[in-house]
Scaffold this active site. Structure first.
Site, PDB file in Angstrom:
ATOM      1  N   ALA A  14      91.128  30.901  -9.746  1.00  0.00           N
ATOM      2  CA  ALA A  14      91.773  31.080 -11.057  1.00  0.00           C
ATOM      3  C   ALA A  14      91.107  30.293 -12.184  1.00  0.00           C
ATOM      4  O   ALA A  14      91.632  30.235 -13.284  1.00  0.00           O
ATOM      5  CB  ALA A  14      93.249  30.714 -10.950  1.00  0.00           C
ATOM      6  N   TYR A 157      80.573  44.861  -0.662  1.00  0.00           N
ATOM      7  CA  TYR A 157      81.724  44.668  -1.549  1.00  0.00           C
ATOM      8  C   TYR A 157      82.745  45.798  -1.374  1.00  0.00           C
ATOM      9  O   TYR A 157      83.947  45.559  -1.274  1.00  0.00           O
ATOM     10  CB  TYR A 157      81.202  44.599  -2.983  1.00  0.00           C
ATOM     11  CG  TYR A 157      82.218  44.328  -4.065  1.00  0.00           C
ATOM     12  CD1 TYR A 157      82.677  43.022  -4.311  1.00  0.00           C
ATOM     13  CD2 TYR A 157      82.703  45.349  -4.876  1.00  0.00           C
ATOM     14  CE1 TYR A 157      83.588  42.770  -5.329  1.00  0.00           C
ATOM     15  CE2 TYR A 157      83.607  45.103  -5.895  1.00  0.00           C
ATOM     16  CZ  TYR A 157      84.043  43.808  -6.121  1.00  0.00           C
ATOM     17  OH  TYR A 157      84.950  43.551  -7.137  1.00  0.00           O
TER      18      TYR A 157
HETATM   19  P1  NAD Z   1      84.697  36.008 -11.626  1.00  0.00           P
HETATM   20  O1  NAD Z   1      83.400  35.902 -10.928  1.00  0.00           O
HETATM   21  O2  NAD Z   1      84.767  35.785 -13.106  1.00  0.00           O
HETATM   22  O3  NAD Z   1      85.792  35.067 -10.941  1.00  0.00           O
HETATM   23  C1  NAD Z   1      85.897  34.957  -9.555  1.00  0.00           C
HETATM   24  C2  NAD Z   1      86.501  33.614  -9.250  1.00  0.00           C
HETATM   25  O4  NAD Z   1      86.558  33.455  -7.816  1.00  0.00           O
HETATM   26  C3  NAD Z   1      85.667  32.456  -9.796  1.00  0.00           C
HETATM   27  O5  NAD Z   1      86.523  31.534 -10.424  1.00  0.00           O
HETATM   28  C4  NAD Z   1      85.039  31.860  -8.549  1.00  0.00           C
HETATM   29  O6  NAD Z   1      84.781  30.471  -8.650  1.00  0.00           O
HETATM   30  C5  NAD Z   1      86.133  32.142  -7.534  1.00  0.00           C
HETATM   31  N1  NAD Z   1      85.624  32.034  -6.178  1.00  0.00           N
HETATM   32  C6  NAD Z   1      84.507  32.608  -5.651  1.00  0.00           C
HETATM   33  N2  NAD Z   1      84.349  32.231  -4.382  1.00  0.00           N
HETATM   34  C7  NAD Z   1      85.373  31.394  -4.095  1.00  0.00           C
HETATM   35  C8  NAD Z   1      85.758  30.675  -2.933  1.00  0.00           C
HETATM   36  N3  NAD Z   1      85.027  30.732  -1.809  1.00  0.00           N
HETATM   37  N4  NAD Z   1      86.894  29.925  -2.972  1.00  0.00           N
HETATM   38  C9  NAD Z   1      87.646  29.862  -4.101  1.00  0.00           C
HETATM   39  N5  NAD Z   1      87.320  30.513  -5.233  1.00  0.00           N
HETATM   40  C10 NAD Z   1      86.198  31.270  -5.224  1.00  0.00           C
HETATM   41  O7  NAD Z   1      85.249  37.445 -11.243  1.00  0.00           O
HETATM   42  P2  NAD Z   1      86.442  38.323 -11.851  1.00  0.00           P
HETATM   43  O8  NAD Z   1      85.825  39.466 -12.528  1.00  0.00           O
HETATM   44  O9  NAD Z   1      87.426  37.493 -12.554  1.00  0.00           O
HETATM   45  O10 NAD Z   1      87.036  38.885 -10.462  1.00  0.00           O
HETATM   46  C11 NAD Z   1      88.287  38.488  -9.951  1.00  0.00           C
HETATM   47  C12 NAD Z   1      88.676  39.471  -8.856  1.00  0.00           C
HETATM   48  O11 NAD Z   1      88.763  40.783  -9.422  1.00  0.00           O
HETATM   49  C13 NAD Z   1      87.652  39.571  -7.726  1.00  0.00           C
HETATM   50  O12 NAD Z   1      88.317  39.740  -6.494  1.00  0.00           O
HETATM   51  C14 NAD Z   1      86.866  40.822  -8.085  1.00  0.00           C
HETATM   52  O13 NAD Z   1      86.280  41.418  -6.964  1.00  0.00           O
HETATM   53  C15 NAD Z   1      87.963  41.688  -8.678  1.00  0.00           C
HETATM   54  N6  NAD Z   1      87.474  42.746  -9.553  1.00  0.00           N
HETATM   55  C16 NAD Z   1      86.745  42.463 -10.666  1.00  0.00           C
HETATM   56  C17 NAD Z   1      86.308  43.509 -11.473  1.00  0.00           C
HETATM   57  C18 NAD Z   1      85.504  43.289 -12.723  1.00  0.00           C
HETATM   58  O14 NAD Z   1      84.970  44.268 -13.256  1.00  0.00           O
HETATM   59  N7  NAD Z   1      85.396  42.091 -13.240  1.00  0.00           N
HETATM   60  C19 NAD Z   1      86.611  44.829 -11.118  1.00  0.00           C
HETATM   61  C20 NAD Z   1      87.367  45.072  -9.981  1.00  0.00           C
HETATM   62  C21 NAD Z   1      87.791  44.009  -9.199  1.00  0.00           C
END
Ligand code: NAD
Length: 248
Positions: A14, A157
């Site tokens: 988060a 993924y």
């Molecule tokens: P982001 O990369 O901005 O954030 C991901 C967060 O997860 C980061 O804060 C990171 O430090 C944390 N993280 C990664 N590995 C970790 C671990 N081992 N332990 C604890 N924390 C960890 O990505 P986002 O875009 O905010 O994505 C959030 C979720 O939404 C993800 O599951 C992603 O797959 C999903 N998602 C994102 C999108 C998009 O377009 N951004 C689309 C569909 C789904």
């Protein structure tokens, strides 16, 4: 649950992006939010300071690499220990290592599955005894439209994200008797660092594929999480698509 006031919510990953937006949305509504982060202590603590002044007086940050089963369990235990209970678990942390199948190594596969699928099981497994004891709980798993539609260069993924949907349905079936709901949210392309890392030329192509002709905002995903928590008592085992129509 009709009000967020006082509800204890644990959100993985988060510190930024969608997870951060969920923390802001729920914290401002009066939820007590436990912010999980892997590495970025500074930004997680800055978020906690802000939340404490804006409705989430007991917000706190907990460091844990949720792809490690022991650390994932400690995260849940520490949140319960410090906040007294857990009402909602939002599995949000995720990574991607994108390569076409030809170039995708076994390590790339394992790393992404470990983080994007296995970690969701680890946190749920740790939270279930608490939910079962209090006979209530909500689990929200952030998946992706890529788990439904596939996407070039994202075999690892998409497999993880599809796995989350199946896991969500089985968990919903098994946990219903404890009055625990389990749902998945499938965002389309959302404006976060994960999206910003995509090359501009690829982004142009992406916009052409989205019927609403724009990417979503993290707040739009956060509002869906809020909806499931506050108005979703009779919703379980479902997949909520927040995707501008890219997958129907
Ligand atoms: P982001 O990369 O901005 O954030 C991901 C967060 O997860 C980061 O804060 C990171 O430090 C944390 N993280 C990664 N590995 C970790 C671990 N081992 N332990 C604890 N924390 C960890 O990505 P986002 O875009 O905010 O994505 C959030 C979720 O939404 C993800 O599951 C992603 O797959 C999903 N998602 C994102 C999108 C998009 O377009 N951004 C689309 C569909 C789904």
């Amino acid at each position: 649950m009709t009000t967020l006031e006082g509800a204890v919510v644990v959100i993985t990953g988060a510190g930024r992006g969608i997870g951060r937006a969920i923390a802001l949305e729920l914290g401002q509504g009066g939820a007590q939010v436990a912010i999980n982060y892997a590495h970025s202590k500074e930004s997680a603590e800055e978020l906690v300071r802000w939340l404490r002044e804006h409705g989430s007086q007991h917000a706190l940050a907990i460091q844990a690499d949720v792809s490690d089963a022991t650390q994932a369990a400690s995260l849940i235990d520490e949140a319960v220990q410090r906040l007294g209970r857990i009402d909602v678990l939002v599995n949000n942390a995720g990574i991607n290592i994108d390569r076409s199948l030809k170039n995708l190594s076994v390590e790339d596969w394992d790393t992404v599955l470990q983080m994007d699928l296995h970690s969701y099981f680890y946190t749920v497994k740790a939270a279930v005894p608490y939910f079962a004891k209090q006979r209530s709980g909500k689990i929200i798993n952030i998946s992706s439209f890529v788990g439904q539609a596939g996407n070039f260069g994202q075999a690892n993924y998409s497999a993880a994200k599809a796995g989350i949907i199946g896991f969500t349905k089985t968990a919903a079936l098994e946990l219903a008797r404890s009055n625990v709901t389990v749902n998945a949210i499938c965002p389309g392309f959302i404006e976060t660092e994960m999206y910003q890392n995509i090359p501009d030329k690829v982004k142009e192509g992406i916009l052409q594929r989205i019927p609403l002709r724009r990417v979503g905002t993290p707040q739009e995903v956060a509002r869906a999480v809020l909806y499931l928590i506050v108005d979703g008592d009779y919703i379980t085992g479902q997949t909520l698509n927040i995707n501008g129509g890219i997958y129907m």
